[in-house]
Design a protein around this motif. Structure first.
Motif, PDB file in Angstrom:
ATOM      1  N   ASN A  37       0.577  -1.367  -0.142  1.00  0.00           N
ATOM      2  CA  ASN A  37       0.040   0.252   0.105  1.00  0.00           C
ATOM      3  C   ASN A  37       0.852   1.112   0.384  1.00  0.00           C
ATOM      4  O   ASN A  37       1.871   0.826   0.274  1.00  0.00           O
ATOM      5  CB  ASN A  37      -1.101   0.302   1.493  1.00  0.00           C
ATOM      6  N   ASN A  38      -0.195   2.732  -0.193  1.00  0.00           N
ATOM      7  CA  ASN A  38       0.885   3.383  -0.758  1.00  0.00           C
ATOM      8  C   ASN A  38       0.794   3.840   1.464  1.00  0.00           C
ATOM      9  O   ASN A  38       2.467   4.903   1.192  1.00  0.00           O
ATOM     10  CB  ASN A  38      -0.290   4.478  -0.929  1.00  0.00           C
ATOM     11  N   ARG A  39       0.720   3.929   2.247  1.00  0.00           N
ATOM     12  CA  ARG A  39       1.341   3.473   3.446  1.00  0.00           C
ATOM     13  C   ARG A  39       2.829   3.551   3.945  1.00  0.00           C
ATOM     14  O   ARG A  39       3.685   3.736   4.793  1.00  0.00           O
ATOM     15  CB  ARG A  39       0.602   3.694   4.628  1.00  0.00           C
ATOM     16  N   TYR A  40       2.994   2.141   3.019  1.00  0.00           N
ATOM     17  CA  TYR A  40       4.527   1.795   3.619  1.00  0.00           C
ATOM     18  C   TYR A  40       5.421   1.947   2.147  1.00  0.00           C
ATOM     19  O   TYR A  40       6.277   2.278   3.281  1.00  0.00           O
ATOM     20  CB  TYR A  40       4.341   0.269   3.296  1.00  0.00           C
ATOM     21  N   ILE A  41       5.043   2.391   1.515  1.00  0.00           N
ATOM     22  CA  ILE A  41       6.064   3.014   1.079  1.00  0.00           C
ATOM     23  C   ILE A  41       6.159   4.561   0.912  1.00  0.00           C
ATOM     24  O   ILE A  41       7.967   4.859   1.080  1.00  0.00           O
ATOM     25  CB  ILE A  41       5.302   3.482  -0.985  1.00  0.00           C
ATOM     26  N   VAL A  42       5.250   5.376   1.314  1.00  0.00           N
ATOM     27  CA  VAL A  42       6.246   6.840   1.679  1.00  0.00           C
ATOM     28  C   VAL A  42       6.363   6.055   2.591  1.00  0.00           C
ATOM     29  O   VAL A  42       7.536   6.926   2.893  1.00  0.00           O
ATOM     30  CB  VAL A  42       4.286   7.434   1.891  1.00  0.00           C
ATOM     31  N   SER A  43       5.751   6.295   3.808  1.00  0.00           N
ATOM     32  CA  SER A  43       6.926   5.281   5.118  1.00  0.00           C
ATOM     33  C   SER A  43       8.313   5.605   5.215  1.00  0.00           C
ATOM     34  O   SER A  43       9.645   5.701   5.642  1.00  0.00           O
ATOM     35  CB  SER A  43       6.031   5.022   6.492  1.00  0.00           C
ATOM     36  N   THR A  44       8.745   3.620   3.777  1.00  0.00           N
ATOM     37  CA  THR A  44       9.793   3.641   4.081  1.00  0.00           C
ATOM     38  C   THR A  44      10.934   4.796   3.364  1.00  0.00           C
ATOM     39  O   THR A  44      11.777   4.568   3.631  1.00  0.00           O
ATOM     40  CB  THR A  44       9.789   2.565   2.726  1.00  0.00           C
ATOM     41  N   TYR A  45      10.083   5.753   2.413  1.00  0.00           N
ATOM     42  CA  TYR A  45      11.304   6.399   1.796  1.00  0.00           C
ATOM     43  C   TYR A  45      10.830   7.358   2.863  1.00  0.00           C
ATOM     44  O   TYR A  45      12.043   8.667   2.567  1.00  0.00           O
ATOM     45  CB  TYR A  45      10.129   6.718   0.326  1.00  0.00           C
ATOM     46  N   SER A  46      10.250   8.008   3.511  1.00  0.00           N
ATOM     47  CA  SER A  46      10.568   9.279   4.419  1.00  0.00           C
ATOM     48  C   SER A  46      11.443   8.617   5.179  1.00  0.00           C
ATOM     49  O   SER A  46      11.818   9.610   6.408  1.00  0.00           O
ATOM     50  CB  SER A  46       8.671   9.301   4.888  1.00  0.00           C
ATOM     51  N   SER A  47      11.309   7.232   6.223  1.00  0.00           N
ATOM     52  CA  SER A  47      12.303   7.003   7.371  1.00  0.00           C
ATOM     53  C   SER A  47      14.015   7.268   6.479  1.00  0.00           C
ATOM     54  O   SER A  47      14.633   7.591   6.709  1.00  0.00           O
ATOM     55  CB  SER A  47      11.803   6.078   7.535  1.00  0.00           C
ATOM     56  N   ILE A  48      13.944   6.747   5.078  1.00  0.00           N
ATOM     57  CA  ILE A  48      15.225   7.056   4.331  1.00  0.00           C
ATOM     58  C   ILE A  48      16.067   7.867   4.339  1.00  0.00           C
ATOM     59  O   ILE A  48      16.498   8.490   4.681  1.00  0.00           O
ATOM     60  CB  ILE A  48      15.252   6.407   3.277  1.00  0.00           C
ATOM     61  N   THR A  49      14.473   8.755   3.563  1.00  0.00           N
ATOM     62  CA  THR A  49      15.274  11.035   4.212  1.00  0.00           C
ATOM     63  C   THR A  49      15.573  11.310   5.530  1.00  0.00           C
ATOM     64  O   THR A  49      16.348  11.968   4.906  1.00  0.00           O
ATOM     65  CB  THR A  49      13.767  10.603   3.061  1.00  0.00           C
ATOM     66  N   PHE A  50      14.058  10.651   6.194  1.00  0.00           N
ATOM     67  CA  PHE A  50      15.062  11.185   7.158  1.00  0.00           C
ATOM     68  C   PHE A  50      16.335  11.077   7.813  1.00  0.00           C
ATOM     69  O   PHE A  50      16.673  12.022   8.501  1.00  0.00           O
ATOM     70  CB  PHE A  50      13.510  11.130   8.285  1.00  0.00           C
ATOM     71  N   LEU A  51      16.605   9.236   7.864  1.00  0.00           N
ATOM     72  CA  LEU A  51      18.058   9.536   8.621  1.00  0.00           C
ATOM     73  C   LEU A  51      19.498   9.628   7.519  1.00  0.00           C
ATOM     74  O   LEU A  51      19.976  10.069   8.189  1.00  0.00           O
ATOM     75  CB  LEU A  51      17.879   7.407   8.449  1.00  0.00           C
ATOM     76  N   LEU A  52      19.037  10.092   5.627  1.00  0.00           N
ATOM     77  CA  LEU A  52      20.319  10.361   5.562  1.00  0.00           C
ATOM     78  C   LEU A  52      20.178  12.022   6.202  1.00  0.00           C
ATOM     79  O   LEU A  52      20.754  12.902   6.235  1.00  0.00           O
ATOM     80  CB  LEU A  52      19.465  10.767   4.066  1.00  0.00           C
ATOM     81  N   VAL A  53      18.904  13.004   6.077  1.00  0.00           N
ATOM     82  CA  VAL A  53      18.688  14.336   6.939  1.00  0.00           C
ATOM     83  C   VAL A  53      19.498  13.931   8.235  1.00  0.00           C
ATOM     84  O   VAL A  53      20.231  15.546   8.291  1.00  0.00           O
ATOM     85  CB  VAL A  53      17.577  14.674   6.323  1.00  0.00           C
TER      86      VAL A  53
END
Length: 143
Positions: free
Chosen positions: A47-63
């Motif tokens: 689902n979209n929620r999983y995709i968004v949470s995965t990319y958001s967590s990766i972005t958050f960690l990099l930032v």
């Protein structure tokens, strides 16, 4: 002093906007390259929620890692680099500068502006990008 504070805030604002634009463009270009794969995964039930949470967590960690590294390096080396610049530029007290001191902003304030707010903006943009998109739209590039 007011002019230097205004300049400092302007540079912080410019940095803030630049970080958000850079990360959004990087993330969206990555999603555009992987639209077929994401469409296939959505067809299999992701689902979209999983995709968004995965990319958001990766972005958050990099930032977060980038922010922590730059914050602590600037605290350790800020005054030394500023002193080197003053010496190399030939700035002296005859140029109306008597004492230039490196001052850093509050950690929590900078954390909110450079980590939390960009992550929220990226999350919203990512949700808009993937909202109501079917697997076929992603696989065949219809949207």
């Amino acid at each position: 002093q007011h002019l230097s504070n205004l300049l400092s805030l302007s540079l912080i604002g410019f940095s803030f906007i630049s970080i958000i634009i850079f990360i959004i463009n990087l993330l969206l270009s990555h999603i555009n390259k992987n639209k077929r794969n994401l469409g296939t995964l959505k067809a299999f039930g992701l689902n979209n929620r999983y995709i968004v949470s995965t990319y958001s967590s990766i972005t958050f960690l990099l930032v977060l890692i980038s922010f922590l590294a730059s914050f602590y390096i600037s605290n350790l080396l800020g005054q030394h680099v500023l002193d080197l610049y003053i010496k190399s530029a030939g700035v002296s007290s005859s140029n109306f500068i008597t004492d230039v001191v490196f001052i850093h902003r509050d950690f929590l304030e900078m954390f909110i502006f450079f980590v939390i707010i960009p992550t929220i903006v990226i999350l919203i943009r990512l949700m808009k990008e993937l909202y109501n998109v079917t697997p076929g739209d992603l696989i065949y590039g219809r949207k």
